[in-house]
Design a protein around this motif. Structure first.
Motif, mmCIF file in Angstrom:
data_model
loop_
_atom_site.group_PDB
_atom_site.id
_atom_site.type_symbol
_atom_site.label_atom_id
_atom_site.label_comp_id
_atom_site.label_asym_id
_atom_site.label_seq_id
_atom_site.Cartn_x
_atom_site.Cartn_y
_atom_site.Cartn_z
ATOM 1 N N GLN A 67 -8.190 13.232 -12.236
ATOM 2 C CA GLN A 67 -7.040 12.491 -12.739
ATOM 3 C C GLN A 67 -7.444 11.064 -13.075
ATOM 4 O O GLN A 67 -8.224 10.435 -12.354
ATOM 5 C CB GLN A 67 -5.909 12.454 -11.700
ATOM 6 N N LYS A 68 -6.884 10.564 -14.164
ATOM 7 C CA LYS A 68 -6.998 9.150 -14.495
ATOM 8 C C LYS A 68 -5.712 8.494 -14.046
ATOM 9 O O LYS A 68 -4.627 8.863 -14.490
ATOM 10 C CB LYS A 68 -7.215 8.945 -15.996
ATOM 11 N N LEU A 69 -5.811 7.519 -13.154
ATOM 12 C CA LEU A 69 -4.631 6.953 -12.501
ATOM 13 C C LEU A 69 -4.385 5.509 -12.892
ATOM 14 O O LEU A 69 -5.318 4.743 -13.170
ATOM 15 C CB LEU A 69 -4.781 7.016 -10.982
ATOM 16 N N LYS A 70 -3.108 5.151 -12.859
ATOM 17 C CA LYS A 70 -2.675 3.761 -12.912
ATOM 18 C C LYS A 70 -1.895 3.497 -11.630
ATOM 19 O O LYS A 70 -0.825 4.066 -11.421
ATOM 20 C CB LYS A 70 -1.811 3.497 -14.143
ATOM 21 N N VAL A 71 -2.454 2.679 -10.746
ATOM 22 C CA VAL A 71 -1.820 2.354 -9.463
ATOM 23 C C VAL A 71 -1.155 0.991 -9.595
ATOM 24 O O VAL A 71 -1.805 0.008 -9.940
ATOM 25 C CB VAL A 71 -2.847 2.354 -8.310
ATOM 26 N N GLU A 72 0.143 0.958 -9.306
ATOM 27 C CA GLU A 72 0.931 -0.259 -9.548
ATOM 28 C C GLU A 72 1.645 -0.695 -8.284
ATOM 29 O O GLU A 72 2.372 0.083 -7.656
ATOM 30 C CB GLU A 72 1.943 0.005 -10.658
ATOM 31 N N LEU A 73 1.445 -1.950 -7.884
ATOM 32 C CA LEU A 73 2.172 -2.560 -6.771
ATOM 33 C C LEU A 73 3.404 -3.252 -7.340
ATOM 34 O O LEU A 73 3.290 -4.104 -8.228
ATOM 35 C CB LEU A 73 1.294 -3.568 -6.032
ATOM 36 N N GLN A 74 4.582 -2.864 -6.836
ATOM 37 C CA GLN A 74 5.830 -3.453 -7.341
ATOM 38 C C GLN A 74 5.968 -4.884 -6.829
ATOM 39 O O GLN A 74 5.860 -5.137 -5.632
ATOM 40 C CB GLN A 74 7.023 -2.615 -6.891
ATOM 41 N N GLU A 75 6.211 -5.793 -7.731
ATOM 42 C CA GLU A 75 6.314 -7.204 -7.371
ATOM 43 C C GLU A 75 7.597 -7.463 -6.588
ATOM 44 O O GLU A 75 8.668 -6.982 -6.944
ATOM 45 C CB GLU A 75 6.286 -8.074 -8.627
ATOM 46 N N GLU A 76 7.468 -8.226 -5.501
ATOM 47 C CA GLU A 76 8.615 -8.603 -4.677
ATOM 48 C C GLU A 76 8.553 -10.111 -4.424
ATOM 49 O O GLU A 76 7.470 -10.715 -4.418
ATOM 50 C CB GLU A 76 8.602 -7.857 -3.335
ATOM 51 N N SER A 77 9.726 -10.709 -4.200
ATOM 52 C CA SER A 77 9.790 -12.162 -4.024
ATOM 53 C C SER A 77 9.222 -12.622 -2.685
ATOM 54 O O SER A 77 8.910 -13.802 -2.524
ATOM 55 C CB SER A 77 11.247 -12.631 -4.165
ATOM 56 N N TRP A 78 9.085 -11.696 -1.720
ATOM 57 C CA TRP A 78 8.678 -12.121 -0.376
ATOM 58 C C TRP A 78 7.177 -12.288 -0.224
ATOM 59 O O TRP A 78 6.715 -12.875 0.757
ATOM 60 C CB TRP A 78 9.193 -11.137 0.673
ATOM 61 N N PHE A 79 6.385 -11.800 -1.161
ATOM 62 C CA PHE A 79 4.931 -11.953 -1.042
ATOM 63 C C PHE A 79 4.338 -12.541 -2.322
ATOM 64 O O PHE A 79 4.924 -12.480 -3.408
ATOM 65 C CB PHE A 79 4.248 -10.628 -0.689
ATOM 66 N N GLN A 80 3.131 -13.084 -2.149
ATOM 67 C CA GLN A 80 2.358 -13.625 -3.272
ATOM 68 C C GLN A 80 1.080 -12.814 -3.404
ATOM 69 O O GLN A 80 0.356 -12.625 -2.423
ATOM 70 C CB GLN A 80 2.025 -15.094 -3.014
ATOM 71 N N LEU A 81 0.807 -12.309 -4.588
ATOM 72 C CA LEU A 81 -0.413 -11.533 -4.817
ATOM 73 C C LEU A 81 -1.591 -12.495 -4.972
ATOM 74 O O LEU A 81 -1.547 -13.425 -5.781
ATOM 75 C CB LEU A 81 -0.263 -10.665 -6.065
ATOM 76 N N LEU A 82 -2.644 -12.263 -4.207
ATOM 77 C CA LEU A 82 -3.810 -13.133 -4.233
ATOM 78 C C LEU A 82 -4.968 -12.540 -5.017
ATOM 79 O O LEU A 82 -5.941 -13.231 -5.304
ATOM 80 C CB LEU A 82 -4.272 -13.438 -2.796
ATOM 81 N N ASP A 83 -4.871 -11.255 -5.366
ATOM 82 C CA ASP A 83 -5.941 -10.599 -6.129
ATOM 83 C C ASP A 83 -5.937 -11.047 -7.577
ATOM 84 O O ASP A 83 -4.886 -11.167 -8.208
ATOM 85 C CB ASP A 83 -5.767 -9.068 -6.084
ATOM 86 N N LYS A 84 -7.122 -11.252 -8.123
ATOM 87 C CA LYS A 84 -7.243 -11.601 -9.530
ATOM 88 C C LYS A 84 -7.055 -10.375 -10.426
ATOM 89 O O LYS A 84 -6.788 -10.504 -11.611
ATOM 90 C CB LYS A 84 -8.616 -12.221 -9.795
#
Length: 204
Positions: A67-84
């Motif tokens: 399988q070719k996948l697209k993994v998506e983290l849903q953005e929420e106001s309580w956290f800040q994404l630190l990954d580039k």
């Protein structure tokens, strides 16, 4: 048709029957619940405000095809994404393979917060949602006040009023203060609440 929860487990199915002649019969059989493709989040039980954590998202591909996948983290106001790399990752998963991707976040807001990850595949897709508690980064102080309501004053013809003031310090952590009010119809109701907290089915 009977729908079951999509948890990966084996349940126990029990059945019983009786005939018109009075004969009785019964059986217990295992019922396996499984998914060919699913994702899972490995999160701590709780986080402290301002904590930084890199949590893995495991992808289980038990299909007979890659399988070719697209993994998506849903953005929420309580956290800040630190990954580039951003909220969305793409990867290939071989048949019968288990792999993972990591998202690094910083917890900013106190409370019970949702975390949702979706995986879009070329054959199958899945999504998982978890709730993580973010606790304040400080010292916990509790104050308990109890009183008794005795009903209306028959002589005065008015209901009695009880007033208590709870002082919250000016330097308290924002969003960390909580006020809980419980009113019991009698002493036994309060005792039963304590017993219910002690006697419960094990879970995990």
């Amino acid at each position: 048709a009977v729908n079951f929860a999509d948890s990966i487990t084996t349940s126990r199915l029990s059945a019983s029957a009786n005939a018109r002649s009075g004969a009785l019969g019964g059986a217990t059989v295992p019922l396996r619940v499984f998914q060919d493709f699913f994702v899972d989040i490995d999160l701590p039980v709780s986080l402290t405000q301002s904590d930084e954590v890199a949590f893995p998202v495991a992808i289980y591909n038990y299909l007979k095809e890659p399988q070719k996948l697209k993994v998506e983290l849903q953005e929420e106001s309580w956290f800040q994404l630190l990954d580039k790399e951003g909220l969305t990752r793409t990867l290939n998963v071989n048949p019968g393979d288990v792999t993972s991707v990591k998202f690094r976040i910083k917890a900013n807001k106190i409370g019970y917060q949702p975390l949702t990850v979706k995986a879009y595949g070329s054959k199958k897709s899945d999504a998982v949602k978890r709730v993580v508690e973010v606790v304040p980064n400080g010292q916990k102080n509790e104050k308990v006040v109890s009183d008794r309501l005795s009903g209306a004053d028959q002589k005065a013809g008015a209901s009695q009023k009880f007033k208590h003031t709870i002082d919250i310090p000016a330097d308290a952590i924002p969003d960390a203060s909580k006020l809980i009010v419980r009113i019991y119809p009698g002493v036994m109701a309060q005792v039963l609440e304590g017993v219910e907290g002690m006697i419960r089915l094990p879970g995990g």
